[in-house]
Design a protein around this motif. Structure first.
Motif, PDB file in Angstrom:
ATOM      1  N   VAL A  49       8.486  27.188  33.780  1.00 17.71           N
ATOM      2  CA  VAL A  49       8.207  27.665  32.415  1.00 17.71           C
ATOM      3  C   VAL A  49       7.416  28.628  32.337  1.00 17.71           C
ATOM      4  CG1 VAL A  49       6.766  26.719  30.448  1.00 17.71           C
ATOM      5  CG2 VAL A  49       8.173  25.018  31.520  1.00 17.71           C
ATOM      6  N   ASP A  50       7.758  29.630  31.310  1.00 15.51           N
ATOM      7  CA  ASP A  50       7.177  30.864  31.182  1.00 15.51           C
ATOM      8  C   ASP A  50       5.678  30.694  31.127  1.00 15.51           C
ATOM      9  OD1 ASP A  50       6.108  33.444  29.587  1.00 15.51           O
ATOM     10  OD2 ASP A  50       8.297  33.971  30.222  1.00 15.51           O
ATOM     11  N   GLU A  51       5.075  31.762  31.940  1.00 17.17           N
ATOM     12  CA  GLU A  51       3.751  31.751  32.275  1.00 17.17           C
ATOM     13  C   GLU A  51       2.809  31.896  30.885  1.00 17.17           C
ATOM     14  OE1 GLU A  51      -0.192  31.765  33.927  1.00 17.17           O
ATOM     15  OE2 GLU A  51       1.889  31.503  34.857  1.00 17.17           O
ATOM     16  N   SER A  52       3.541  32.738  29.725  1.00 13.36           N
ATOM     17  CA  SER A  52       2.795  32.865  28.744  1.00 13.36           C
ATOM     18  C   SER A  52       2.499  31.550  27.812  1.00 13.36           C
ATOM     19  CB  SER A  52       3.842  33.953  27.777  1.00 13.36           C
ATOM     20  OG  SER A  52       4.838  33.239  27.304  1.00 13.36           O
ATOM     21  N   VAL A  53       3.003  30.696  28.032  1.00 10.46           N
ATOM     22  CA  VAL A  53       2.943  29.374  27.188  1.00 10.46           C
ATOM     23  C   VAL A  53       2.638  28.300  28.304  1.00 10.46           C
ATOM     24  CG1 VAL A  53       4.803  29.986  25.401  1.00 10.46           C
ATOM     25  CG2 VAL A  53       5.448  28.684  27.366  1.00 10.46           C
ATOM     26  N   ALA A 109      -5.722  32.839  22.686  1.00  6.25           N
ATOM     27  CA  ALA A 109      -6.351  33.745  23.968  1.00  6.25           C
ATOM     28  C   ALA A 109      -5.226  33.929  24.832  1.00  6.25           C
ATOM     29  CB  ALA A 109      -7.388  32.586  24.408  1.00  6.25           C
ATOM     30  N   ARG A 110      -5.338  34.888  25.856  1.00  7.57           N
ATOM     31  CA  ARG A 110      -4.357  34.969  26.890  1.00  7.57           C
ATOM     32  C   ARG A 110      -4.423  33.974  27.770  1.00  7.57           C
ATOM     33  NH1 ARG A 110      -5.683  38.454  30.242  1.00  7.57           N
ATOM     34  NH2 ARG A 110      -7.782  38.815  29.783  1.00  7.57           N
ATOM     35  N   PRO A 111      -3.240  33.308  28.520  1.00  8.52           N
ATOM     36  CA  PRO A 111      -3.240  32.537  29.189  1.00  8.52           C
ATOM     37  C   PRO A 111      -4.347  32.460  30.441  1.00  8.52           C
ATOM     38  CG  PRO A 111      -1.090  33.192  28.998  1.00  8.52           C
ATOM     39  CD  PRO A 111      -1.845  34.096  28.384  1.00  8.52           C
ATOM     40  N   ALA A 112      -4.621  33.722  30.960  1.00  4.86           N
ATOM     41  CA  ALA A 112      -5.647  33.817  31.742  1.00  4.86           C
ATOM     42  C   ALA A 112      -7.086  33.440  31.495  1.00  4.86           C
ATOM     43  CB  ALA A 112      -5.780  35.283  32.327  1.00  4.86           C
ATOM     44  N   VAL A 113      -7.610  33.619  30.047  1.00  5.62           N
ATOM     45  CA  VAL A 113      -8.681  32.926  29.559  1.00  5.62           C
ATOM     46  C   VAL A 113      -8.788  31.582  29.575  1.00  5.62           C
ATOM     47  CG1 VAL A 113     -10.044  32.868  27.414  1.00  5.62           C
ATOM     48  CG2 VAL A 113      -8.958  35.065  27.948  1.00  5.62           C
ATOM     49  N   LEU A 114      -7.624  30.903  29.182  1.00  4.69           N
ATOM     50  CA  LEU A 114      -7.657  29.502  29.398  1.00  4.69           C
ATOM     51  C   LEU A 114      -7.754  28.887  30.684  1.00  4.69           C
ATOM     52  CD1 LEU A 114      -4.906  28.391  26.794  1.00  4.69           C
ATOM     53  CD2 LEU A 114      -7.427  28.733  26.356  1.00  4.69           C
ATOM     54  N   THR A 115      -7.007  29.358  31.698  1.00  7.40           N
ATOM     55  CA  THR A 115      -7.091  28.965  33.191  1.00  7.40           C
ATOM     56  C   THR A 115      -8.361  29.368  33.687  1.00  7.40           C
ATOM     57  OG1 THR A 115      -6.087  30.966  33.707  1.00  7.40           O
ATOM     58  CG2 THR A 115      -4.639  28.987  33.458  1.00  7.40           C
ATOM     59  N   ASP A 212       9.060  31.186  23.346  1.00  9.79           N
ATOM     60  CA  ASP A 212       9.180  30.679  24.664  1.00  9.79           C
ATOM     61  C   ASP A 212       8.544  29.256  24.713  1.00  9.79           C
ATOM     62  OD1 ASP A 212      10.273  33.055  25.917  1.00  9.79           O
ATOM     63  OD2 ASP A 212       8.160  33.974  25.744  1.00  9.79           O
ATOM     64  N   ARG A 213       8.301  28.589  23.881  1.00 12.19           N
ATOM     65  CA  ARG A 213       7.561  27.270  23.881  1.00 12.19           C
ATOM     66  C   ARG A 213       8.883  26.331  24.346  1.00 12.19           C
ATOM     67  NH1 ARG A 213       9.048  27.545  18.230  1.00 12.19           N
ATOM     68  NH2 ARG A 213       9.799  25.782  17.521  1.00 12.19           N
ATOM     69  N   LEU A 214       8.420  25.221  24.627  1.00 10.64           N
ATOM     70  CA  LEU A 214       9.164  24.331  25.287  1.00 10.64           C
ATOM     71  C   LEU A 214      10.096  23.645  24.366  1.00 10.64           C
ATOM     72  CD1 LEU A 214       7.334  24.301  27.762  1.00 10.64           C
ATOM     73  CD2 LEU A 214       7.465  22.053  28.165  1.00 10.64           C
ATOM     74  N   PRO A 215      11.390  23.174  24.592  1.00  9.12           N
ATOM     75  CA  PRO A 215      12.236  22.606  23.620  1.00  9.12           C
ATOM     76  C   PRO A 215      11.605  21.143  23.369  1.00  9.12           C
ATOM     77  CG  PRO A 215      13.131  22.339  25.858  1.00  9.12           C
ATOM     78  CD  PRO A 215      11.963  23.465  25.954  1.00  9.12           C
TER      79      PRO A 215
END
Length: 273
Positions: A49-53, A109-115, A212-215
């Motif tokens: 799954v795309d890193e952005s989502v 937020a960017r994914p890096a912020v959440l992680t 890019d969200r999941l189906p």
């Protein structure tokens, strides 16, 4: 990603993650989200799954599963008189305000912020479980004046950003203030609702139109994940609760603290590595 094999694999992964989270929640009295989010994040990575989502999906789906699990837990605890309505009236609005701020920050937020936030707070929780005795107290009663506001805002805000319920942050906070553990757990189930309902809605809105969200998703909330996570958690939590009486809790807390430390390192590496 729309092929049936992807959806079947996602469903299998969600079922496994939910079962593990439910078992550990029953065994150790921790919130399932602290397990669901990192395991689902890793599973989504394995599914490419795309890193952005990826992290947004893990957080959002975990928040959605909080709603039925926290509701069922709250009803059970309320029947036993273990939900403190006075606490919820005093702290609840500020927890909700904190959750609203967390949703606004986390949704965009960017994914890096959440992680990164998840990794740091998970490390703090791990250190607390490993080093702080369940008998440790810093005061004889919980704050009722202005002192409660930053604590409630922090519980709501970090819980929303991390996709976790009330148990992970609220229970240790309350017990440090000489709050009875059973009542802390029962009341924290209601905190899960205060965070989960607006949190899930907020991440649905934030992810609406994300290409890019999941189906089979509403915004960032995976409906496939939600459909498997919630029932498997509910099914396995009683199994963990029964086993809790046969295993020394101190040893299990240290094992889980080690697990959380590893999870924290993995999330921090994803954020900053």
């Amino acid at each position: 990603m729309t092929d049936p094999m992807f959806l079947l694999t996602l469903a299998l992964a969600a079922g496994i993650v939910g079962a593990v989270a439910g078992f550990l929640a029953g065994l150790l009295g921790v919130g399932g989200g602290i397990v669901i989010v990192p395991m689902l994040y890793i599973a989504l990575g394995l599914l490419e799954v795309d890193e952005s989502v990826r992290m947004h999906t893990a957080v959002a789906t975990s928040l959605a599963t909080l709603i039925p699990t926290a509701w069922n837990s709250m009803r059970s605890h309320r029947a036993k008189g273990a939900v403190d309505d006075a606490f919820l009236k005093s702290w609840g609005p500020w927890i909700l305000a904190g959750a609203a701020v967390g949703i606004l920050i986390g949704g965009g937020a960017r994914p890096a912020v959440l992680t990164g936030v998840f990794g740091i707070v998970a490390l703090v929780v791990a250190l607390h479980m490993a080093l702080v005795s369940g008998e440790t107290r810093i005061a004889d009663h919980i704050p009722t004046g202005l002192g409660r506001i930053p604590m409630a805002l922090g519980i709501g805000g970090f819980s929303a950003i991390m996709g976790i319920g009330g148990g992970t942050l609220a229970v240790p906070t309350l017990t440090l203030f000489n709050y009875p553990i059973r009542r802390a757990i029962g009341t924290s189930s209601a905190v899960g609702l205060i965070v989960g309902i607006p949190g899930a809605i907020g991440f649905v809105v934030a992810g609406w139109g994300e290409p890019d969200r999941l189906p089979w998703s509403l915004g960032y909330v995976s409906l496939v994940g939600f459909a498997l996570l919630a029932p498997t958690q509910t099914l396995m939590a009683p199994v963990g609760a029964r086993l809790a009486h046969a295993i020394p809790q101190a040893a299990m807390r240290r094992v889980f603290a080690a697990f959380l430390a590893i999870v924290s390192a993995r999330m921090l590496w994803s954020a900053f590595g």
